[in-house]
Design an enzyme around this catalytic site. Sequence first.
Site, PDB file in Angstrom:
ATOM      1  N   GLU A  31      68.694 -35.630  47.174  1.00 58.22           N
ATOM      2  CA  GLU A  31      68.002 -34.735  48.101  1.00 58.22           C
ATOM      3  C   GLU A  31      66.716 -35.326  48.689  1.00 58.22           C
ATOM      4  O   GLU A  31      66.339 -34.997  49.796  1.00 58.22           O
ATOM      5  CB  GLU A  31      67.670 -33.405  47.408  1.00 58.22           C
ATOM      6  CG  GLU A  31      68.867 -32.489  47.182  1.00 58.22           C
ATOM      7  CD  GLU A  31      69.462 -31.953  48.488  1.00 58.22           C
ATOM      8  OE1 GLU A  31      68.679 -31.631  49.394  1.00 58.22           O
ATOM      9  OE2 GLU A  31      70.700 -31.898  48.594  1.00 58.22           O
TER      10      GLU A  31
ATOM     11  N   SER B 236      94.886  19.411  26.725  1.00 62.07           N
ATOM     12  CA  SER B 236      94.881  19.806  25.307  1.00 62.07           C
ATOM     13  C   SER B 236      93.824  19.109  24.458  1.00 62.07           C
ATOM     14  O   SER B 236      93.777  19.318  23.252  1.00 62.07           O
ATOM     15  CB  SER B 236      96.256  19.523  24.701  1.00 62.07           C
ATOM     16  OG  SER B 236      97.234  20.174  25.442  1.00 62.07           O
TER      17      SER B 236
END
Lengths: 795, 174
Positions: free
Chosen positions: A193, A473
Amino acid sequence: MVAKKTSKVSKLLRSPRHSTFLLAYKAWLVRFLIMLAVVIVAAVVYLDITIRNQFEGGNWAIPAHVYTRPLDLYVGLTIAESSVLDELGELGYRFQIGATEPGTYENSGGSLTIHVREFQFWDELRLSGRVRIGFNPTKTKIVSVTSTSEKLDLFQLEGRLFGSVSSISHEDRELLTWDQIPEGLVTALIAIEDRNFFSHWGVSPIGILRAAIANIVQGRVVQGGSTLTQQLVKNYYLTAERTISRKVVELVMAVLLEMHYSKQELLVAYINEVYLGQAGNRAIHGFGLGSQFLFGRPLQELNGAELATLAGLVKGPSHYNPLKHPERALERRNIVLRVMQREGILNEVQTGQLQQLPLGTGRSVSIQRRSYPDFLDLVRNQLGNDFKDAALFDAGLRVYTTLNPRIQNVVETVISDRLSQIEKSRGIQAGSLEAAAIVLRADNGEVVALAGGRDRGFAGYNRALDAIRPVGSLLKPFVYLSALEQPSAYGLGSLIADKSITVSQKGSEDWIPQNYNGEEHGFVMLMDGLKHSYNLATVNLGMEVGLDTFGDLLKRFKYDHEGPLYPSALLGAVPMTVSEVADLYLTLANSGFKTPTKSVRSVLSDGGEPLGRYPLSIEQVAQPESIALIVYAMQQVVLDGTARAIGDRFGRAPGYAGKTGTSDGYRDSWYAGFSGDYLMVVWVGRDDNESTGLSGASGAAHIWSDTFANISTRPLTLTLLPDLTFIPVNPVTGMKIDASCLNAVTLPYIASYEPASQSGCAAGTSNRNINNTDGTQKKTNKRRGVDEWLKGIFK
Amino acid sequence: MAQGYIQISKSFNLLDQKKMIGFARIFLVASTFLLQACVGTQIQGEEVVIDGLTIGGGQQSVNTQTAPAISSLLDQSQEEVNAGNLDEGARVLERALRIEPSNPEIWHRMAQIKFSQTDYAQAVVTASRSNTFVDNNSQLRALNLSIMLESYKAQGDSVQVGRVRAQIDNIQQP
C-alpha cells in the site's frame, strides 16, 4: 514593441486617475491576501483541532461484544471428546503436534491437550497455557484435568465472540494495541500500500505523480497514489466523495497528522480503522475483527500467507472478499507475496512456500463466523432493559451470554432438515413452513438456544420473540394443575366427564367445544384427560374449578393477561409467543419455582472491570408436590398419550415430560417439553397463518425429539418428596384398591389426600357413572407391569 | 422480561457487619455443619442446637458423594464469604449449581448467603428449593427449615414462623 508597451504601462501608472485605482487595487489585494491567509490558517487550525480531538479522544464507537457461554470441563463430566473438539473448532483452535502455540490442541489416545489463549473472564484474566484433559476409554467422560503444574478440579474453556450490539452505528471492530499487531501484517501492508511510509511526511508527491501518469495512460483511475496516512484520513474523517477540495483537505490533514503523531501511532490507528468487509448490516473494521471474521482466529495466530490475504483486502474489500471470490482473493494474496519478495522482505523459497498455502477461509471455518442473530435479539432486549444509556452500547462492553453453541447448532440444523422432510413427505409446498424454537436450562432459566425461523444465520423476523399465535392444548397442563392444587377435591385418579358441555357466555353465543375426533369418552381419570388431550374433559374440569382459579394460576406462573379469561382459554385460544410459553413451562420444569429467563450472565467494561451481572433469583409459586403430580401426567403424555412417538423413539424411557398443542384449523403446531435439564418449546406454522395440516404431534414434536436425540441431556427424575405416596387405583371408579388387583393403576398422590378405598378389585360402583367397563378391564392386565415400572421413575 | 440486574461497584459494600454478628449464631453453626458435610466426614457425637432444634448427639453419616469440582467451588465460595464478599460467594455457588442443579447442599449454602445478606425472601425460597432435593436427610432438611424459621422471624411473619416450627417439630419426633 516591448519598450513601447512598457512606456504605455508607465504612462498609465503615472496618470493620477490610474494611480488611485492601483493603490485601491493594491490595498484590496493585500486585504484579500491577508483574509485568505487568515481563512487558510483558520481552516488549518480547525482541521488540526479536529484531527487531534478525534485522534486522541477515545474516538471509536465500539459496539458491545457478545460471547457464547464458557464450557466447564471437570472430572466426572459426561461429554464426548468429539463435543470438546467441536467447541475448540468453533473457537478457531487448530490441531498442532505438541500444541506449542496458543490457539492449538493435540489429541492422541485418550487425552486432549489444549493450549488455551489468554481470556478475560468475569473474575479473572486467564493467561495462556496448556491444559490436559483425560478421557475414559470410550472417550465419553472426563477422568482427569491437569495443567502443566498441577491437578485441576475444573477448567473453563472461553466463550466465542459471536456478535455485537450497538446503539446506532453498524461499525464493528476489535481494537488492537501495537504489541498485538504481527510484524508480518505491517510489512505486507507497507509493501503493497505505501512502501515509502516510513520516509514520507504524510503525502508522497512521487506517488501522486506515478498514479496520475498511470491513470492518464489508462484513461481511468487505476492507481490511488494515497499514502497510508491519507487513507487513514479518508476513512477516519472524510466522506467517500471524490472532489478536488476534499483531496486538498485530505492532503492537509495527512500532513498535520504526521506532524503530531509517530509513524507507529498512525499505523495502529490505520490497522484499527480500515474497512474490511460486511457481515449482514455489520461493517467489519480493523484487522483484529477482520481476522476473526475471515479466519475465525485472533490476528496473532495467522500465518504469513493469511496476513498477506488481509493486507491485500484493503484495495477492495468486496472485490477481493475471500468468502465470495476466493480465486480473486488468492490471486491478490499472491501479488502481495510477490511484492514482498521484490521488496526483499521474503526470499524466493519463502514466497513459494507461502503461495502454496490454501486461503484458509473455506468451509472449515464457516462455523466460526456464525453470528446467531436471533439470539442476539434476545440479548439486545435484555440489555436494553437495564442499560438505559445507549452510549454504553458503544463503549466496548463485553457481554457474557448463556448461548450454548452446541445446542444452538443442533436446533438450527434440525429445524431446517425436519421442515424440508415434512414438506416433502406431506406434499406441502417447499419453503412454506416456518418454525421457531427456544431451549432453556430448566433449573435456572438460562436460554441456551433460540431460533426465530428456518433460515439459519438470517437476521429477520424473529418468530420466537415476536410471532404471537394461539397455543392450543399447551395450556391444558395448567387447567389440570389448577385442579390438582386442591388435593382434597382432585387427584390424578379423580374421574372427570369427557362429555359434551355447553358453556353460556354473556353477550355472545353459547360455546359448544368438541374433541378432536368428535367422540366422547365418558368418565375418565384426570390423568388420562391430559394424556389424551381430551377437550371436553378439560373444559368440564376447568369450568368446575373455575376460570378465575385458572387465570390466577397463569398469572402466578408469569402469563400477564388483561381482564377475565374466556372459557375458550381452557383450550388455548390465547395467543402467545414461543418465549412466553417457555416462561410458563419453565416453572413446571422447575418444581414450581419461578425464575426469570435470561440470556446474559454478566457484563464487563472494555477494560475488563465487572459492571454488573444477573444473579440467580427464584420465587416459589406452586407446591413441589402439586407440580410433581402434573409432571407425572405429562410424562404419561410422552409415554402413552398424544406424544407417544417421542416415548417410542427414546425407548419408552420416562425421562421426558411434555404436551402437544394444535390450534384451530391446524394453523399452529406446538410442542413444549422438558428433560431433567432442558426445556424446549417449538412452534411450526406459516407466516400467512394458513393451515399446515399439522398437529402438534406431527409437526413441532418432531423438531423437539430430533433436538433431544442430538444433545447431551439428563433424563427427568422426580425426587420422591416426603409428602408424596403411591396409591393403587381402580381406573374405572377412581378409588383405591388392593395393589394385587390386576386392574390397579398406581398413581402418585399427596399423602393424607388418598382416594377413598373400595372393596375388591371389580369396577364396582362409584359416585360417577361408569362407561366401558369391559374395555378398561382388558387393558389393565397389560398395564399393570407398566405401572410398576413407572413407579421406578421416582427415585 | 423482568431481570434482577445488579450493578457492581468497586467496593463490595454488601455486608453489614453489625447485622452479621446478630445472625452469627445460626450462620456459623450451619456453616460448620455443612462444611463438614461437604467434605464427607462423619459427625461424631456433638450436639448442635439451632433455635431449640437439636441435631446430632449420635453418629450421623452425611452426603459423601460430592464431586471434586463442586468441593472446589464450595471452598472458593466459602473463601469469598469469609472475606466478606457475599455476592461473589453467591456467584461461585451459581456456577456450582450449573454443574449440579439438584445438589441440596449448594442450595443450602445459597440460602445461608442470602440470609446473611438479609435477603430473607431469597433465603426462604432457596432453603425451600434445597429441601425439594433432600431425600431422607433430615439433618439438612432441619438446617433449611431453621434458615426459613429465622428468615420469617426477621420478617415478622408469625404465621409462617408457626408453620415452620411445626415442621421442625415433626422432624424431631418422627
